[in-house]
Design a protein around this motif. Structure first.
Motif, PDB file in Angstrom:
ATOM      1  N   SER A 126      50.143  43.647  36.019  1.00  0.00           N
ATOM      2  CA  SER A 126      49.043  42.695  36.124  1.00  0.00           C
ATOM      3  C   SER A 126      48.047  42.996  35.007  1.00  0.00           C
ATOM      4  O   SER A 126      47.776  44.167  34.713  1.00  0.00           O
ATOM      5  CB  SER A 126      48.377  42.842  37.491  1.00  0.00           C
ATOM      6  OG  SER A 126      47.236  42.019  37.593  1.00  0.00           O
ATOM      7  N   ARG A 128      45.293  43.916  34.075  1.00  0.00           N
ATOM      8  CA  ARG A 128      44.107  44.753  34.245  1.00  0.00           C
ATOM      9  C   ARG A 128      44.556  46.184  33.990  1.00  0.00           C
ATOM     10  O   ARG A 128      45.480  46.675  34.648  1.00  0.00           O
ATOM     11  CB  ARG A 128      43.523  44.659  35.654  1.00  0.00           C
ATOM     12  CG  ARG A 128      43.021  43.298  36.040  1.00  0.00           C
ATOM     13  CD  ARG A 128      41.795  42.891  35.230  1.00  0.00           C
ATOM     14  NE  ARG A 128      41.278  41.626  35.710  1.00  0.00           N
ATOM     15  CZ  ARG A 128      41.786  40.443  35.392  1.00  0.00           C
ATOM     16  NH1 ARG A 128      42.848  40.368  34.604  1.00  0.00           N
ATOM     17  NH2 ARG A 128      41.245  39.334  35.852  1.00  0.00           N
ATOM     18  N   ASP A 167      49.421  53.452  37.782  1.00  0.00           N
ATOM     19  CA  ASP A 167      48.301  52.597  38.186  1.00  0.00           C
ATOM     20  C   ASP A 167      48.217  51.363  37.290  1.00  0.00           C
ATOM     21  O   ASP A 167      48.083  50.233  37.762  1.00  0.00           O
ATOM     22  CB  ASP A 167      46.978  53.365  38.109  1.00  0.00           C
ATOM     23  CG  ASP A 167      46.910  54.535  39.062  1.00  0.00           C
ATOM     24  OD1 ASP A 167      47.325  54.369  40.225  1.00  0.00           O
ATOM     25  OD2 ASP A 167      46.448  55.614  38.646  1.00  0.00           O
ATOM     26  N   LEU A 170      50.919  48.504  37.793  1.00  0.00           N
ATOM     27  CA  LEU A 170      50.981  47.740  39.039  1.00  0.00           C
ATOM     28  C   LEU A 170      50.974  46.244  38.743  1.00  0.00           C
ATOM     29  O   LEU A 170      50.211  45.768  37.902  1.00  0.00           O
ATOM     30  CB  LEU A 170      49.792  48.096  39.934  1.00  0.00           C
ATOM     31  CG  LEU A 170      49.799  49.494  40.561  1.00  0.00           C
ATOM     32  CD1 LEU A 170      48.443  49.807  41.176  1.00  0.00           C
ATOM     33  CD2 LEU A 170      50.903  49.607  41.610  1.00  0.00           C
ATOM     34  N   ARG A 171      51.827  45.495  39.436  1.00  0.00           N
ATOM     35  CA  ARG A 171      51.911  44.053  39.236  1.00  0.00           C
ATOM     36  C   ARG A 171      51.956  43.345  40.584  1.00  0.00           C
ATOM     37  O   ARG A 171      52.096  43.987  41.631  1.00  0.00           O
ATOM     38  CB  ARG A 171      53.119  43.684  38.379  1.00  0.00           C
ATOM     39  CG  ARG A 171      54.448  44.171  38.886  1.00  0.00           C
ATOM     40  CD  ARG A 171      55.564  43.907  37.872  1.00  0.00           C
ATOM     41  NE  ARG A 171      55.795  42.481  37.667  1.00  0.00           N
ATOM     42  CZ  ARG A 171      55.672  41.865  36.496  1.00  0.00           C
ATOM     43  NH1 ARG A 171      55.310  42.533  35.418  1.00  0.00           N
ATOM     44  NH2 ARG A 171      55.921  40.571  36.381  1.00  0.00           N
ATOM     45  N   PHE A 176      49.191  49.012  46.634  1.00  0.00           N
ATOM     46  CA  PHE A 176      48.267  49.936  45.984  1.00  0.00           C
ATOM     47  C   PHE A 176      48.379  51.313  46.633  1.00  0.00           C
ATOM     48  O   PHE A 176      48.598  51.416  47.853  1.00  0.00           O
ATOM     49  CB  PHE A 176      46.833  49.423  46.093  1.00  0.00           C
ATOM     50  CG  PHE A 176      46.559  48.207  45.254  1.00  0.00           C
ATOM     51  CD1 PHE A 176      46.326  48.326  43.892  1.00  0.00           C
ATOM     52  CD2 PHE A 176      46.547  46.941  45.824  1.00  0.00           C
ATOM     53  CE1 PHE A 176      46.082  47.207  43.111  1.00  0.00           C
ATOM     54  CE2 PHE A 176      46.301  45.817  45.059  1.00  0.00           C
ATOM     55  CZ  PHE A 176      46.071  45.950  43.696  1.00  0.00           C
ATOM     56  N   SER A 183      47.468  44.113  48.818  1.00  0.00           N
ATOM     57  CA  SER A 183      48.417  43.571  47.849  1.00  0.00           C
ATOM     58  C   SER A 183      48.556  42.059  48.031  1.00  0.00           C
ATOM     59  O   SER A 183      48.484  41.548  49.154  1.00  0.00           O
ATOM     60  CB  SER A 183      49.782  44.237  48.020  1.00  0.00           C
ATOM     61  OG  SER A 183      50.731  43.660  47.146  1.00  0.00           O
ATOM     62  N   TYR A 190      45.950  39.085  42.875  1.00  0.00           N
ATOM     63  CA  TYR A 190      46.306  40.490  42.673  1.00  0.00           C
ATOM     64  C   TYR A 190      45.471  41.108  41.555  1.00  0.00           C
ATOM     65  O   TYR A 190      45.023  42.256  41.659  1.00  0.00           O
ATOM     66  CB  TYR A 190      47.793  40.625  42.351  1.00  0.00           C
ATOM     67  CG  TYR A 190      48.280  42.057  42.406  1.00  0.00           C
ATOM     68  CD1 TYR A 190      48.740  42.597  43.600  1.00  0.00           C
ATOM     69  CD2 TYR A 190      48.257  42.872  41.278  1.00  0.00           C
ATOM     70  CE1 TYR A 190      49.173  43.917  43.671  1.00  0.00           C
ATOM     71  CE2 TYR A 190      48.679  44.187  41.334  1.00  0.00           C
ATOM     72  CZ  TYR A 190      49.136  44.706  42.534  1.00  0.00           C
ATOM     73  OH  TYR A 190      49.550  46.023  42.604  1.00  0.00           O
ATOM     74  N   LYS A 194      43.252  44.391  41.733  1.00  0.00           N
ATOM     75  CA  LYS A 194      43.590  45.530  40.879  1.00  0.00           C
ATOM     76  C   LYS A 194      42.364  46.013  40.112  1.00  0.00           C
ATOM     77  O   LYS A 194      42.191  47.220  39.902  1.00  0.00           O
ATOM     78  CB  LYS A 194      44.710  45.155  39.908  1.00  0.00           C
ATOM     79  CG  LYS A 194      45.205  46.331  39.058  1.00  0.00           C
ATOM     80  CD  LYS A 194      46.342  45.923  38.134  1.00  0.00           C
ATOM     81  CE  LYS A 194      46.792  47.081  37.255  1.00  0.00           C
ATOM     82  NZ  LYS A 194      47.866  46.681  36.301  1.00  0.00           N
ATOM     83  N   TYR A 197      40.542  48.198  42.409  1.00  0.00           N
ATOM     84  CA  TYR A 197      41.259  49.468  42.591  1.00  0.00           C
ATOM     85  C   TYR A 197      41.020  50.404  41.401  1.00  0.00           C
ATOM     86  O   TYR A 197      40.678  51.584  41.574  1.00  0.00           O
ATOM     87  CB  TYR A 197      42.748  49.198  42.768  1.00  0.00           C
ATOM     88  CG  TYR A 197      43.606  50.439  42.670  1.00  0.00           C
ATOM     89  CD1 TYR A 197      43.570  51.414  43.670  1.00  0.00           C
ATOM     90  CD2 TYR A 197      44.438  50.648  41.573  1.00  0.00           C
ATOM     91  CE1 TYR A 197      44.343  52.566  43.576  1.00  0.00           C
ATOM     92  CE2 TYR A 197      45.216  51.788  41.475  1.00  0.00           C
ATOM     93  CZ  TYR A 197      45.163  52.750  42.475  1.00  0.00           C
ATOM     94  OH  TYR A 197      45.923  53.889  42.375  1.00  0.00           O
TER      95      TYR A 197
END
Length: 577
Positions: A126, A128, A167, A170-171, A176, A183, A190, A194, A197
């Motif tokens: 994702s 981010r 970390d 993550l997608r 998480f 999620s 998402y 994220k 997070y």
């Protein structure tokens, strides 16, 4: 143990395990040689040891003094930065005053045309990412061997990374590691979760108001009118019908970029001071092979390294457009640490702990534009963003009635004024002088047309004065209003460039801009008879928007010493215009 305590214990265990890691191996393609990170303004050059350094190796007390000098890079005043002003003392509104925090706190976000994700890039997480690392050096005592070199001590300094590759990778659909975060399979939802997070991992608690990171923002200006990914002034439509032209090479033109990460690492040259460097880079061309160079592909990079003279981070940035991606944006953002940020309709994170309010704030930064990016490069110094409704009330997340408000100073001397006596549609209805007098746009002998690039009104406004032009209704999740200004004597009184070319290529400067005073003079639409909005700014950005270039263009620049200053004891204020 209660559920709340269980979550806190889980979070503490997770964070402790992350800070035990020091370095991560990247599987990135080698960065193109012509795009290596630019050297900082204060390059690291080897030199012979000074007499003081030689004495420091022999005399214990002098050695301690020397070590303090060598490691001053990592000594930071974590309190508010205060400066003197004619109007009193100013205090920093951000968690990293002047960019002098010794530790790394940088995040990256990427958007499609309407400030959403749409779909994630193949093989990428994702969009981010974060690079948050704390430096730890051993404490020096007078019991250390007197002939011990300062570099012996420096070699024991380590970086503890708070965010690792798992970390950042993550997608949508992934769980998480911390149970506090939900999620989603929707890439838009998402990405927003994220960000929260990553902010949790990076958060700094050096005062009563925690902060998270500086934000690097990337945006793709391609817009496929055959899709319904973007709402129109906040309204989702079954089909988009517009005579506006947008770049798009065909299906998939609104894609997210390939992003590669050089995790922060320690660097040192000879007897010079220790430093830290890192960065992100990548391309929007999904078939590009950057190991063979940039070629004719789009490209972006941002790197950070300490200025060893001032202690500030230097952010070096580059943006290159291509035939497939002619409209790209790259900004360094100081965003609010909670709530809505400029242009977004969700809870975000950032570095700005206190929100500046017009007319009571200033911005200080050092800007060095090395390459301008061509005639269509709208380089912003600054771009400030806020959100309030047309009735003057604060935004509440309702995209049908919320309006994003932007004010942007464009310093590219090739940017001309679209606001002219023969084109009043691109002018605000009136101009406010520094003395508070109002000049209407049809007063051709008095209105400062060349002070404005353009003005456009929000698409959900009901009482607009003719003639008017509506801002692009698709590039934000809600309606937007733009006031774009140019270097002009009208703004010079507030510390801004007074003429074209000031602060441009070959003219690096440190600026102190009275952004609050200038922004309080600008016209923004409001429904008649409503209480003037409190102009609270949740995002302050610097960077460029290369707007539909005819050929591949490149902009390069550095930013350092960035700070947002608010007067002590002033809680807010209302604009009367």
């Amino acid at each position: 143990m209660s559920l709340k305590n269980t979550r806190n214990a889980s979070r503490a265990t997770s964070l402790q395990s992350k800070t035990n890691s020091v370095f991560f191996t990247n599987q990135n393609p080698q960065e193109p040689s012509e795009a290596r990170f630019p050297r900082p303004d204060a390059p690291l050059l080897p030199r012979s040891p000074s007499r003081l350094e030689m004495m420091g190796r022999r005399v214990g007390s002098a050695y301690v003094v020397l070590y303090v000098l060598v490691c001053q890079l990592f000594v930071s005043n974590l309190g508010d930065y205060v400066s003197d002003s004619e109007s009193g003392e100013y205090t920093s509104a951000i968690g990293d005053p002047g960019m002098r925090n010794p530790n790394v706190r940088v995040a990256l976000e990427a958007w499609n045309f309407c400030n959403e994700v749409g779909s994630e890039a193949p093989g990428m997480g994702s969009p981010r990412l974060a690079d948050c690392a704390d430096i730890h050096c051993p404490t020096v005592t007078t019991t250390e061997p007197m002939d011990r070199s300062p570099l012996d001590v420096e070699s024991k300094c380590v970086l503890h990374h708070r965010v690792n590759e798992s970390d950042n990778n993550l997608r949508a659909g992934d769980m998480f590691p911390l149970r506090d975060f939900k999620s989603y399979t929707d890439p838009d939802l998402y990405a927003t979760e994220k960000e929260l997070y990553l902010a949790c991992l990076c958060e700094v608690h050096n005062s009563s108001d925690p902060w998270q990171f500086w934000m690097v923002m990337l945006k793709n200006g391609n817009f496929d009118k055959n899709t319904t990914l973007c709402p129109e002034n906040g309204k989702h439509l079954s089909k988009i019908v517009t005579d506006r032209n947008f770049p798009c090479f065909g299906e998939g033109c609104m894609n997210q970029p390939l992003v590669y990460h050089n995790y922060s690492r320690l660097v040192s040259d000879g007897y010079q001071k220790l430093s830290v460097t890192g960065g992100f880079y990548g391309t929007y061309d999904l078939d590009a092979d950057l190991t063979k160079g940039i070629g004719r592909n789009s490209y972006f990079s941002v790197s950070w390294q300490k200025n060893l003279s001032t202690g500030s981070w230097i952010f070096s940035q580059r943006l290159t457009t291509s035939s497939k991606y002619p409209w790209l944006m790259l900004y360094l953002r100081a965003d609010a640490t909670k709530g809505f940020n400029g242009g977004y309709h969700y809870d975000g994170r950032g570095v700005m702990r206190k929100l500046p309010v017009s007319p009571h704030f200033k911005v200080r930064l050092t800007l060095d534009v090395k390459r301008g990016g061509g005639p269509n490069s709208q380089f912003y110094m600054l771009d400030i963003g806020s959100c309030w409704k047309n009735n003057g009330k604060p935004c509440d997340g309702n995209v049908l009635t919320d309006v994003t408000r932007y004010s942007e100073m464009i310093i590219n001397p090739e940017t001309t004024s679209w606001c002219r006596p023969d084109n009043l549609v691109s002018c605000p209805p009136y101009h406010v002088t520094v003395s508070g007098d109002i000049t209407y746009r049809n007063e051709t002998s008095r209105f400062p047309y060349s002070a404005y690039h353009l003005y456009c009104a929000p698409g959900n406004a009901e009482y607009l004065e003719k003639p008017y032009d509506i801002c692009d209704p698709y590039s934000n999740p809600q309606a937007q209003e733009l006031v774009q200004i140019l270097p002009h004597p009208e703004w010079a009184v507030h510390g801004y460039p007074g003429k074209q070319g000031n602060g441009w290529v070959g003219d690096p400067r440190t600026w102190e801009l009275d952004v609050g005073a200038l922004s309080s003079r600008l016209y923004f639409y409001q429904d008649p008879g409503t209480k003037p909005a409190e102009r609270v700014w949740s995002s302050i950005n610097v960077g460029t928007e290369i707007y539909v270039s005819n050929s591949g263009e490149t902009a390069e620049w550095t930013v350092s010493d960035f700070d947002v200053l608010v007067p002590e004891g002033v809680e807010g204020g209302y604009s009367s215009y």
